[in-house]
Motif scaffolding. Structure first.
Motif, PDB file in Angstrom:
ATOM      1  N   ALA A  50       0.868  -0.986   0.063  1.00 33.98           N
ATOM      2  CA  ALA A  50       0.026  -0.004  -0.027  1.00 33.98           C
ATOM      3  C   ALA A  50       0.856   1.250   0.127  1.00 33.98           C
ATOM      4  N   SER A  51       0.361   2.330  -0.443  1.00 38.47           N
ATOM      5  CA  SER A  51       1.089   3.711  -0.630  1.00 38.47           C
ATOM      6  C   SER A  51       1.334   4.115   0.768  1.00 38.47           C
ATOM      7  N   TYR A 103      -3.761   7.844   5.002  1.00 35.71           N
ATOM      8  CA  TYR A 103      -5.206   7.005   4.922  1.00 35.71           C
ATOM      9  C   TYR A 103      -4.732   5.572   4.848  1.00 35.71           C
ATOM     10  N   ALA A 104      -3.921   5.171   4.117  1.00 34.99           N
ATOM     11  CA  ALA A 104      -3.487   3.807   4.085  1.00 34.99           C
ATOM     12  C   ALA A 104      -3.138   3.328   5.101  1.00 34.99           C
ATOM     13  N   ARG A 105      -2.206   3.780   5.836  1.00 40.57           N
ATOM     14  CA  ARG A 105      -1.772   3.387   7.350  1.00 40.57           C
ATOM     15  C   ARG A 105      -2.874   3.036   8.340  1.00 40.57           C
ATOM     16  N   GLU A 106      -3.795   4.032   8.245  1.00 41.50           N
ATOM     17  CA  GLU A 106      -5.058   3.910   9.124  1.00 41.50           C
ATOM     18  C   GLU A 106      -5.920   2.856   8.660  1.00 41.50           C
ATOM     19  N   VAL A 107      -5.986   2.540   7.384  1.00 41.81           N
ATOM     20  CA  VAL A 107      -7.036   1.433   6.825  1.00 41.81           C
ATOM     21  C   VAL A 107      -6.237   0.055   7.113  1.00 41.81           C
ATOM     22  N   CYS A 108      -4.907   0.003   6.559  1.00 43.19           N
ATOM     23  CA  CYS A 108      -4.273  -1.236   6.491  1.00 43.19           C
ATOM     24  C   CYS A 108      -3.788  -1.634   7.910  1.00 43.19           C
ATOM     25  N   GLY A 109      -3.045  -0.741   8.697  1.00 42.50           N
ATOM     26  CA  GLY A 109      -2.413  -0.990   9.917  1.00 42.50           C
ATOM     27  C   GLY A 109      -1.073  -1.964   9.479  1.00 42.50           C
ATOM     28  N   ASP A 110      -1.118  -2.961  10.327  1.00 45.86           N
ATOM     29  CA  ASP A 110       0.054  -4.205  10.132  1.00 45.86           C
ATOM     30  C   ASP A 110      -0.128  -5.080   8.973  1.00 45.86           C
ATOM     31  N   ALA A 111      -1.235  -4.623   8.235  1.00 47.80           N
ATOM     32  CA  ALA A 111      -1.742  -5.892   6.938  1.00 47.80           C
ATOM     33  C   ALA A 111      -1.303  -5.299   6.002  1.00 47.80           C
ATOM     34  N   ALA A 112       0.011  -4.441   5.722  1.00 47.69           N
ATOM     35  CA  ALA A 112       0.475  -4.057   4.347  1.00 47.69           C
ATOM     36  C   ALA A 112       1.903  -4.022   4.325  1.00 47.69           C
ATOM     37  N   ARG A 113       2.481  -4.036   3.347  1.00 44.73           N
ATOM     38  CA  ARG A 113       4.031  -3.759   3.214  1.00 44.73           C
ATOM     39  C   ARG A 113       3.928  -2.242   2.345  1.00 44.73           C
ATOM     40  N   TYR A 114       4.427  -1.265   2.858  1.00 49.23           N
ATOM     41  CA  TYR A 114       4.094  -0.010   2.405  1.00 49.23           C
ATOM     42  C   TYR A 114       5.337   0.328   1.358  1.00 49.23           C
ATOM     43  N   PHE A 115       4.963   1.224   0.565  1.00 45.03           N
ATOM     44  CA  PHE A 115       5.960   1.848  -0.417  1.00 45.03           C
ATOM     45  C   PHE A 115       5.680   3.379  -0.724  1.00 45.03           C
ATOM     46  N   ASP A 116       6.645   3.861  -1.046  1.00 48.92           N
ATOM     47  CA  ASP A 116       6.514   5.298  -1.540  1.00 48.92           C
ATOM     48  C   ASP A 116       6.092   5.368  -3.025  1.00 48.92           C
ATOM     49  N   PRO A 117       4.651   6.011  -2.987  1.00 48.04           N
ATOM     50  CA  PRO A 117       3.785   5.813  -4.258  1.00 48.04           C
ATOM     51  C   PRO A 117       4.446   6.594  -5.535  1.00 48.04           C
ATOM     52  N   GLN A 118       5.454   7.498  -5.241  1.00 54.90           N
ATOM     53  CA  GLN A 118       6.183   8.203  -6.189  1.00 54.90           C
ATOM     54  C   GLN A 118       7.477   7.760  -6.610  1.00 54.90           C
ATOM     55  N   GLN A 119       7.876   6.476  -6.189  1.00 54.20           N
ATOM     56  CA  GLN A 119       8.970   5.839  -6.599  1.00 54.20           C
ATOM     57  C   GLN A 119       8.622   4.504  -7.139  1.00 54.20           C
ATOM     58  N   PRO A 120       8.637   4.364  -8.374  1.00 52.29           N
ATOM     59  CA  PRO A 120       8.389   2.823  -9.109  1.00 52.29           C
ATOM     60  C   PRO A 120       9.197   1.760  -8.855  1.00 52.29           C
ATOM     61  N   LEU A 121      10.583   2.271  -8.301  1.00 55.31           N
ATOM     62  CA  LEU A 121      11.563   0.929  -7.887  1.00 55.31           C
ATOM     63  C   LEU A 121      11.047   0.484  -6.661  1.00 55.31           C
TER      64      LEU A 121
END
Length: 77
Positions: A1-2, A6-24
């Motif tokens: 998730a980005s 908002y994504a951290r609030e919704v996903c919490g510990d259920a996601a691997r986060y990434f910078d949405p501006q960085q394709p790599l």
């Protein structure tokens, strides 16, 4: 998730986060999960549990309570 509030609030510990501006960074996040099925399964399980917090009936019920409380507060003002 980005990696956005908002994504951290919704996903919490259920996601691997990434910078949405960085394709790599996005690619790295996806590949890290594809290469780690144990972590992927853990995120899936946590995500299913977390999704219960956003059950439409539960959310609607909470919203009705908030609106009723607000209406009662307005009546006594």
């Amino acid at each position: 998730a980005s990696d956005l509030p908002y994504a951290r609030e919704v996903c919490g510990d259920a996601a691997r986060y990434f910078d949405p501006q960085q394709p790599l960074d996005i690619a790295e996040a996806v590949l890290s999960l594809l290469n780690d099925p144990v972590n992927l399964e853990q995120l899936r399980r946590v995500g299913i549990e977390r999704s219960q917090l956003f059950d439409p009936g539960r959310v609607a019920n909470r919203l009705c309570h908030v609106l009723a409380d607000a209406a009662c507060g307005a009546c006594s003002a």
